[in-house]
Design a protein around this motif. Structure first.
Motif, PDB file in Angstrom:
ATOM      1  N   ALA A   1      -3.893   0.943 -17.587  1.00 33.28           N
ATOM      2  CA  ALA A   1      -3.713  -0.069 -18.623  1.00 33.28           C
ATOM      3  C   ALA A   1      -5.046  -0.691 -19.016  1.00 33.28           C
ATOM      4  CB  ALA A   1      -2.744  -1.143 -18.138  1.00 33.28           C
ATOM      5  N   VAL A   2      -5.847  -1.046 -18.028  1.00 39.00           N
ATOM      6  CA  VAL A   2      -7.154  -1.649 -18.312  1.00 39.00           C
ATOM      7  C   VAL A   2      -8.035  -0.665 -19.069  1.00 39.00           C
ATOM      8  CG1 VAL A   2      -9.286  -2.530 -17.281  1.00 39.00           C
ATOM      9  CG2 VAL A   2      -7.069  -3.252 -16.368  1.00 39.00           C
ATOM     10  N   PHE A   3      -8.059   0.589 -18.624  1.00 33.60           N
ATOM     11  CA  PHE A   3      -8.901   1.589 -19.279  1.00 33.60           C
ATOM     12  C   PHE A   3      -8.483   1.776 -20.735  1.00 33.60           C
ATOM     13  CE2 PHE A   3     -10.200   5.782 -20.604  1.00 33.60           C
ATOM     14  CZ  PHE A   3     -11.479   5.906 -20.084  1.00 33.60           C
ATOM     15  N   VAL A   4      -7.186   1.911 -20.981  1.00 36.71           N
ATOM     16  CA  VAL A   4      -6.697   2.134 -22.345  1.00 36.71           C
ATOM     17  C   VAL A   4      -7.030   0.951 -23.241  1.00 36.71           C
ATOM     18  CG1 VAL A   4      -4.595   2.327 -23.744  1.00 36.71           C
ATOM     19  CG2 VAL A   4      -4.893   3.766 -21.718  1.00 36.71           C
ATOM     20  N   LEU A   5      -6.732  -0.249 -22.780  1.00 37.25           N
ATOM     21  CA  LEU A   5      -6.965  -1.427 -23.613  1.00 37.25           C
ATOM     22  C   LEU A   5      -8.450  -1.662 -23.864  1.00 37.25           C
ATOM     23  CD1 LEU A   5      -4.352  -3.917 -22.114  1.00 37.25           C
ATOM     24  CD2 LEU A   5      -4.181  -2.626 -24.258  1.00 37.25           C
ATOM     25  N   ARG A   6      -9.275  -1.398 -22.860  1.00 35.77           N
ATOM     26  CA  ARG A   6     -10.711  -1.638 -22.992  1.00 35.77           C
ATOM     27  C   ARG A   6     -11.417  -0.508 -23.738  1.00 35.77           C
ATOM     28  NH1 ARG A   6     -14.405  -5.587 -23.473  1.00 35.77           N
ATOM     29  NH2 ARG A   6     -16.469  -4.884 -22.799  1.00 35.77           N
ATOM     30  N   GLU A   7     -11.203   0.725 -23.298  1.00 34.77           N
ATOM     31  CA  GLU A   7     -11.983   1.850 -23.821  1.00 34.77           C
ATOM     32  C   GLU A   7     -11.458   2.357 -25.165  1.00 34.77           C
ATOM     33  OE1 GLU A   7     -14.716   2.934 -22.437  1.00 34.77           O
ATOM     34  OE2 GLU A   7     -14.605   1.727 -20.608  1.00 34.77           O
ATOM     35  N   ALA A   8     -10.143   2.395 -25.326  1.00 31.81           N
ATOM     36  CA  ALA A   8      -9.585   2.941 -26.563  1.00 31.81           C
ATOM     37  C   ALA A   8      -9.456   1.894 -27.664  1.00 31.81           C
ATOM     38  CB  ALA A   8      -8.224   3.577 -26.288  1.00 31.81           C
ATOM     39  N   PHE A   9      -9.182   0.647 -27.280  1.00 34.54           N
ATOM     40  CA  PHE A   9      -8.906  -0.373 -28.296  1.00 34.54           C
ATOM     41  C   PHE A   9      -9.898  -1.535 -28.288  1.00 34.54           C
ATOM     42  CE2 PHE A   9      -4.954   1.897 -27.676  1.00 34.54           C
ATOM     43  CZ  PHE A   9      -4.530   2.106 -28.979  1.00 34.54           C
TER      44      PHE A   9
ATOM     45  N   LEU B   1      -6.436  10.635 -16.760  1.00 35.95           N
ATOM     46  CA  LEU B   1      -5.825   9.307 -16.626  1.00 35.95           C
ATOM     47  C   LEU B   1      -4.610   9.324 -15.705  1.00 35.95           C
ATOM     48  CD1 LEU B   1      -5.993   7.732 -20.208  1.00 35.95           C
ATOM     49  CD2 LEU B   1      -7.609   7.538 -18.309  1.00 35.95           C
ATOM     50  N   GLU B   2      -4.019  10.504 -15.507  1.00 36.10           N
ATOM     51  CA  GLU B   2      -2.900  10.615 -14.579  1.00 36.10           C
ATOM     52  C   GLU B   2      -3.290  10.250 -13.154  1.00 36.10           C
ATOM     53  OE1 GLU B   2       0.609  11.781 -14.958  1.00 36.10           O
ATOM     54  OE2 GLU B   2      -0.042  10.776 -16.778  1.00 36.10           O
ATOM     55  N   SER B   3      -4.583  10.351 -12.828  1.00 40.63           N
ATOM     56  CA  SER B   3      -5.034  10.053 -11.469  1.00 40.63           C
ATOM     57  C   SER B   3      -5.232   8.563 -11.228  1.00 40.63           C
ATOM     58  CB  SER B   3      -6.346  10.790 -11.170  1.00 40.63           C
ATOM     59  OG  SER B   3      -7.403  10.287 -11.992  1.00 40.63           O
ATOM     60  N   LEU B   4      -5.126   7.751 -12.277  1.00 41.31           N
ATOM     61  CA  LEU B   4      -5.335   6.314 -12.140  1.00 41.31           C
ATOM     62  C   LEU B   4      -4.032   5.613 -11.757  1.00 41.31           C
ATOM     63  CD1 LEU B   4      -7.510   5.546 -15.326  1.00 41.31           C
ATOM     64  CD2 LEU B   4      -8.277   6.277 -13.052  1.00 41.31           C
ATOM     65  N   SER B   5      -4.177   4.462 -11.157  1.00 45.37           N
ATOM     66  CA  SER B   5      -3.001   3.627 -10.917  1.00 45.37           C
ATOM     67  C   SER B   5      -2.537   3.061 -12.256  1.00 45.37           C
ATOM     68  CB  SER B   5      -3.357   2.471  -9.973  1.00 45.37           C
ATOM     69  OG  SER B   5      -4.171   1.516 -10.648  1.00 45.37           O
TER      70      SER B   5
ATOM     71  N   ASP C   1       5.487  -0.672 -16.230  1.00 49.69           N
ATOM     72  CA  ASP C   1       6.736  -0.496 -15.487  1.00 49.69           C
ATOM     73  C   ASP C   1       7.287   0.921 -15.661  1.00 49.69           C
ATOM     74  OD1 ASP C   1       6.612  -3.113 -14.645  1.00 49.69           O
ATOM     75  OD2 ASP C   1       7.984  -3.876 -16.180  1.00 49.69           O
ATOM     76  N   ARG C   2       7.243   1.435 -16.896  1.00 50.69           N
ATOM     77  CA  ARG C   2       7.751   2.788 -17.154  1.00 50.69           C
ATOM     78  C   ARG C   2       6.899   3.827 -16.429  1.00 50.69           C
ATOM     79  NH1 ARG C   2      10.839   5.482 -21.175  1.00 50.69           N
ATOM     80  NH2 ARG C   2      11.891   3.469 -21.326  1.00 50.69           N
ATOM     81  N   LEU C   3       5.584   3.625 -16.410  1.00 51.11           N
ATOM     82  CA  LEU C   3       4.700   4.579 -15.740  1.00 51.11           C
ATOM     83  C   LEU C   3       4.999   4.642 -14.252  1.00 51.11           C
ATOM     84  CD1 LEU C   3       2.352   6.541 -16.079  1.00 51.11           C
ATOM     85  CD2 LEU C   3       0.782   4.623 -15.756  1.00 51.11           C
ATOM     86  N   ARG C   4       5.267   3.507 -13.645  1.00 52.00           N
ATOM     87  CA  ARG C   4       5.615   3.497 -12.222  1.00 52.00           C
ATOM     88  C   ARG C   4       6.906   4.277 -11.966  1.00 52.00           C
ATOM     89  NH1 ARG C   4       3.997  -2.861 -11.785  1.00 52.00           N
ATOM     90  NH2 ARG C   4       1.848  -2.580 -10.999  1.00 52.00           N
TER      91      ARG C   4
ATOM     92  N   HIS D   1     -13.533   6.806 -11.846  1.00 48.96           N
ATOM     93  CA  HIS D   1     -12.614   7.937 -11.659  1.00 48.96           C
ATOM     94  C   HIS D   1     -12.661   8.883 -12.852  1.00 48.96           C
ATOM     95  CE1 HIS D   1     -10.884   6.704  -7.930  1.00 48.96           C
ATOM     96  NE2 HIS D   1     -10.303   5.620  -8.400  1.00 48.96           N
ATOM     97  N   VAL D   2     -12.690   8.316 -14.049  1.00 49.96           N
ATOM     98  CA  VAL D   2     -12.713   9.139 -15.254  1.00 49.96           C
ATOM     99  C   VAL D   2     -14.017   9.928 -15.342  1.00 49.96           C
ATOM    100  CG1 VAL D   2     -12.782   9.083 -17.782  1.00 49.96           C
ATOM    101  CG2 VAL D   2     -11.092   7.703 -16.539  1.00 49.96           C
ATOM    102  N   ASP D   3     -15.131   9.270 -15.078  1.00 46.65           N
ATOM    103  CA  ASP D   3     -16.424   9.949 -15.139  1.00 46.65           C
ATOM    104  C   ASP D   3     -16.516  11.074 -14.117  1.00 46.65           C
ATOM    105  OD1 ASP D   3     -17.247   8.347 -17.203  1.00 46.65           O
ATOM    106  OD2 ASP D   3     -18.396   6.966 -15.950  1.00 46.65           O
ATOM    107  N   GLU D   4     -15.929  10.856 -12.948  1.00 40.72           N
ATOM    108  CA  GLU D   4     -15.985  11.879 -11.895  1.00 40.72           C
ATOM    109  C   GLU D   4     -15.021  13.038 -12.160  1.00 40.72           C
ATOM    110  OE1 GLU D   4     -17.185   8.988  -8.085  1.00 40.72           O
ATOM    111  OE2 GLU D   4     -15.119   9.680  -8.365  1.00 40.72           O
ATOM    112  N   GLY D   5     -13.890  12.738 -12.789  1.00 40.78           N
ATOM    113  CA  GLY D   5     -12.859  13.763 -12.928  1.00 40.78           C
ATOM    114  C   GLY D   5     -12.817  14.481 -14.247  1.00 40.78           C
ATOM    115  N   ARG D   6     -13.577  14.006 -15.210  1.00 41.74           N
ATOM    116  CA  ARG D   6     -13.471  14.564 -16.547  1.00 41.74           C
ATOM    117  C   ARG D   6     -14.697  15.401 -16.916  1.00 41.74           C
ATOM    118  NH1 ARG D   6     -13.611  11.096 -22.103  1.00 41.74           N
ATOM    119  NH2 ARG D   6     -12.834  12.695 -23.522  1.00 41.74           N
ATOM    120  N   PRO D   7     -14.507  16.680 -17.160  1.00 35.05           N
ATOM    121  CA  PRO D   7     -15.627  17.514 -17.597  1.00 35.05           C
ATOM    122  C   PRO D   7     -16.121  17.072 -18.975  1.00 35.05           C
ATOM    123  CG  PRO D   7     -13.748  18.849 -16.908  1.00 35.05           C
ATOM    124  CD  PRO D   7     -13.267  17.439 -17.038  1.00 35.05           C
ATOM    125  N   ARG D   8     -17.378  17.365 -19.256  1.00 33.47           N
ATOM    126  CA  ARG D   8     -17.951  17.035 -20.555  1.00 33.47           C
ATOM    127  C   ARG D   8     -17.858  18.244 -21.476  1.00 33.47           C
ATOM    128  NH1 ARG D   8     -17.504  11.823 -21.095  1.00 33.47           N
ATOM    129  NH2 ARG D   8     -18.261  10.712 -19.257  1.00 33.47           N
TER     130      ARG D   8
END
Length: 293
Positions: A125-133, A116-120, A66-69, A161-168
């Motif tokens: 939320a899904v990316f953070v909960l899945r990938e980070a935690f 991550l700013e480019s994500l809805s 809600d805050r992000l929106r 989106h992350v794979d396409e937008g994030r340099p290695r």
């Protein structure tokens, strides 16, 4: 087993703050969300709560969505490039495993948080909960009140989106610190050739001032432009600057202080032994809360 509501909340506070910060990119917003989660936890009916951790993550994540929106519209009018609010990261002995430390550091890196700013909000939320935690899809589905299949689709879109937008970039912190030190020395000495030797040809410089301090209002590109810019910055620096290294957002960063006050944070990303991206954070609103010892 903890039963006191305050003790239960404090047991999970660090994780809740981590979720909220990765969702919002600003420590102050994350703290507000966690405080609201605390108020709901203490004022609500906990009689039916069998898994406090899952319950608290659900509250925090929904509040963060809600805050992000709400804040996304504010960021559209932000002056110049936007970078996350820097945080000091010290995982300490609580995270002894090298692989886990690397994962946690990567999940708060400036490069990732910018992408991550480019994500809805839901994708983020899904990316953070899945990938980070490492939350299972079923638990994420319950958290977001979505079907598991819908959450898997959100996760796939977010990862794409992350794979396409994030340099290695290379992740060796010792190499990043060494290049930062050499870069600072070359800039301070007005050694343009020395600077160019450290920069990748396609290097980028991202400066965040929010229009409240001196920093480029557009992303700068090419080694020559950035090298000359940094020489000019060093030559025009105030005499009472003090520099120190801190671990910021999972990697070494150079913190510039004037009169004991944080004036700027410099951090670099490295690829193939050269600086591929430089971040300069100078927005005083983002620096005032930086917790230094």
């Amino acid at each position: 087993m903890l039963t006191d509501p305050t003790d239960l909340f404090e047991e999970h506070r660090a994780m809740l703050t981590g979720v909220a910060y990765r969702m919002l990119g600003r420590a102050a917003d994350a703290e507000d969300v966690v405080q609201e989660a605390w108020l709901r936890w203490t004022s609500g009916d906990r009689a039916e709560v069998r898994e406090p951790r899952a319950y608290l993550v659900r509250i925090t994540t929904r509040l963060a969505v809600d805050r992000l929106r709400q804040i996304q519209s504010r960021r559209e009018s932000y002056v110049g490039p936007w970078l996350p609010e820097p945080i000091v990261t010290d995982f300490g002995p609580s995270v002894p495993d090298t692989a886990e430390r690397a994962l946690l550091a990567d999940s708060v890196s400036l490069a990732l948080l910018v992408v991550l700013e480019s994500l809805s909000p839901l994708e983020r939320a899904v990316f953070v909960l899945r990938e980070a935690f490492g939350f299972p899809f079923a638990e994420i589905a319950a958290t977001l009140d979505r079907s598991e299949s819908a959450v898997r689709q959100l996760a796939a879109r977010a990862r794409k989106h992350v794979d396409e937008g994030r340099p290695r970039y290379d992740v060796d912190p010792a190499q990043r610190r060494d290049l930062t030190e050499r870069f600072l020395a070359a800039a301070a000495n007005g050694d343009l050739e020395g600077l160019l030797a450290l920069l990748a040809p396609d290097v980028r410089l991202v400066g965040d001032s929010g229009g409240k301090a001196k920093a480029p209002l557009r992303i700068m590109e090419t080694a020559d432009k950035i090298g000359r810019f940094m020489v000019a910055v060093a030559q025009g620096a105030e005499a009472d600057f003090d520099f120190r290294f801190e671990e910021i957002n999972g990697g070494p960063a150079l913190v510039a202080l004037v009169g004991g006050r944080v004036d700027a944070v410099y951090q670099v990303d490295v690829r193939d032994g050269r600086i591929a991206c430089m971040y300069i954070l100078r927005n005083p609103d983002k620096l005032q809360g930086l917790a230094l010892d």
